[in-house]
Design an enzyme around this catalytic site. Structure first.
Site, mmCIF file in Angstrom:
data_model
loop_
_atom_site.group_PDB
_atom_site.id
_atom_site.type_symbol
_atom_site.label_atom_id
_atom_site.label_comp_id
_atom_site.label_asym_id
_atom_site.label_seq_id
_atom_site.Cartn_x
_atom_site.Cartn_y
_atom_site.Cartn_z
ATOM 1 N N TYR A 1 0.837 -1.199 0.000
ATOM 2 C CA TYR A 1 0.000 0.000 0.000
ATOM 3 C C TYR A 1 0.869 1.245 0.000
ATOM 4 O O TYR A 1 2.070 1.201 0.323
ATOM 5 C CB TYR A 1 -0.954 0.019 1.198
ATOM 6 N N CYS A 2 0.268 2.376 -0.352
ATOM 7 C CA CYS A 2 0.902 3.684 -0.194
ATOM 8 C C CYS A 2 -0.068 4.559 0.593
ATOM 9 O O CYS A 2 -0.888 4.040 1.353
ATOM 10 C CB CYS A 2 1.292 4.295 -1.538
ATOM 11 N N PHE A 3 -0.016 5.878 0.436
ATOM 12 C CA PHE A 3 -0.842 6.717 1.295
ATOM 13 C C PHE A 3 -2.329 6.576 1.003
ATOM 14 O O PHE A 3 -3.137 6.338 1.901
ATOM 15 C CB PHE A 3 -0.423 8.184 1.178
ATOM 16 N N SER B 1 1.772 2.988 -5.053
ATOM 17 C CA SER B 1 1.568 1.542 -4.945
ATOM 18 C C SER B 1 1.244 0.928 -6.310
ATOM 19 O O SER B 1 1.584 -0.240 -6.572
ATOM 20 C CB SER B 1 0.462 1.221 -3.936
ATOM 21 N N TYR C 1 -3.052 3.613 3.163
ATOM 22 C CA TYR C 1 -2.894 3.923 4.584
ATOM 23 C C TYR C 1 -4.068 4.741 5.111
ATOM 24 O O TYR C 1 -4.577 4.480 6.207
ATOM 25 C CB TYR C 1 -1.577 4.693 4.792
#
Length: 367
Positions: free
Chosen positions: A94-96, A102, A124
């Site tokens: 995952y990323c933000f 991602s 996130y």
């Protein structure tokens, strides 16, 4: 390409392995238990790309990103992602927000390592929102009881023996008092909140709807309790744990001297004792104003003498002097006032065995 996952409940209940593609500075502000940070960009690269985005737009920022993360840098990061994915085939990345970063990691894994690895939809931010809501729902829907007691009665020991105990000090890696700092640092406030939420989620999934937690102030060291929980704690019923002065002195001697010293030595090696001594003296100085000048000087002499003897011979007996003084002259009057103030909410009081039995029985009646 693997389908994105948005089943956040399963992710946390099953302890799914996750790799976080955000930059280290983002990861340090807050993440989730057990997550590994394998960033697409380091902090410097992220800063440069952010500046480029503001000045020249998205396409220019993407082009700069591909320029910065290329060649050997790209190969090393791709290897780390591939190693994680192969070691944790049941995991996610995952990323933000579950967006471009991602997606890029996912695409490179697919195209260059032949690994089809799923992302977490919403990233996130979505998981963090889910955990915040988890705590809010628990406070609104569940039954809570506070565990109070004088300093040194062993409230944490009681909590850890209860299947429905919530160890706030454990999540915060802090013992909760002015002397509560440990040899290892505290988590970020976000990490603290996330640890609490995941534990609540797991316990509720196991059928627990009543929780026992220690009567704390808003802050446990540098970690602040979620406001809805803290507000609820002003009305929750309370159970009061009792123990003799002698028993409390021995427990504090063990926790704050013997065990804490060993912890510092374990972390810092030969410098550990000196750092432990500094921490103990600093903790006493932190309450100097509340102690008053004369009492502080008296306690300081006792503590310094005890530390000198401990360094010389390893004996810790002299520490009992300042511990007993602090309890009888500082902590006990303060906690005695709080007990009187909260007396109407105390539904049971007793020593350790009776309190554990009462809380277990209380929980079984309200399942």
């Amino acid at each position: 390409m693997s389908i994105d996952c948005t089943d956040y409940r399963d992710i946390f209940l099953s302890d799914r392995p996750m790799m976080d593609a955000r930059a280290p500075v983002e990861f340090a502000k807050g993440s989730f238990p057990g997550v590994v940070n394998l960033p697409l960009m380091n902090d410097h690269e992220r800063q440069r790309i952010g500046t480029c985005y503001k000045q020249h737009g998205q396409q220019a920022a993407i082009a700069l990103g591909h320029q910065l993360v290329s060649g050997q840098i790209k190969a090393e990061r791709l290897q780390a992602w591939a190693d994680f994915a192969r070691a944790h085939p049941e995991g996610y990345l995952y990323c933000f927000r579950g967006g471009l970063r991602s997606q890029i990691v996912q695409q490179w894994l697919k195209d260059e390592a032949g690994i089809d690895y799923p992302r977490i939809g919403g990233g996130y931010k979505a998981m963090r929102s889910f955990l915040l809501e988890t705590t809010d729902q628990a406070v609104a829907q569940c039954d809570f009881v506070l565990l109070g007691g004088m300093t040194g009665t062993g409230k944490t020991e009681v909590l850890t023996q209860l299947s429905n105990g919530l160890d706030l000090e454990g999540y915060a890696n802090h013992r909760g008092s002015s002397f509560g700092k440990r040899a290892t640092g505290q988590p970020s406030n976000i990490d603290f909140e996330n640890r609490l939420a995941v534990d609540l989620l797991k316990k509720r999934a196991g059928g627990i709807e009543q929780f026992v937690l220690e009567d704390e102030s808003r802050a446990v060291g540098s970690c602040a309790l979620p406001l809805p929980l803290y507000q609820g704690m002003q009305q929750f019923p309370m159970v009061w744990l009792e123990d003799s002065l002698e028993g409390r002195v021995e427990r504090i001697l063990r926790d704050y001297v013997v065990d804490l010293c060993a912890e510092f030595i374990g972390v810092h090696g030969e410098d550990g004792f000196a750092l432990f001594s500094e921490r103990l003296l600093e903790s006493l100085n932190n309450v100097q104003k509340r102690l008053g000048g004369e009492r502080h000087r008296r306690m300081l002499i006792l503590m310094e003498d005890a530390l000198v003897e401990q360094a010389r011979s390893g004996a810790v007996d002299l520490h009992r002097g300042w511990i007993e003084g602090l309890l009888t002259e500082y902590y006990d009057p303060m906690y005695g006032f709080q007990r009187e103030k909260k007396g109407a909410r105390i539904e049971f009081s007793g020593e350790r065995g009776a309190v554990i039995e009462y809380l277990r029985e209380r929980g079984s009646q309200r399942v």
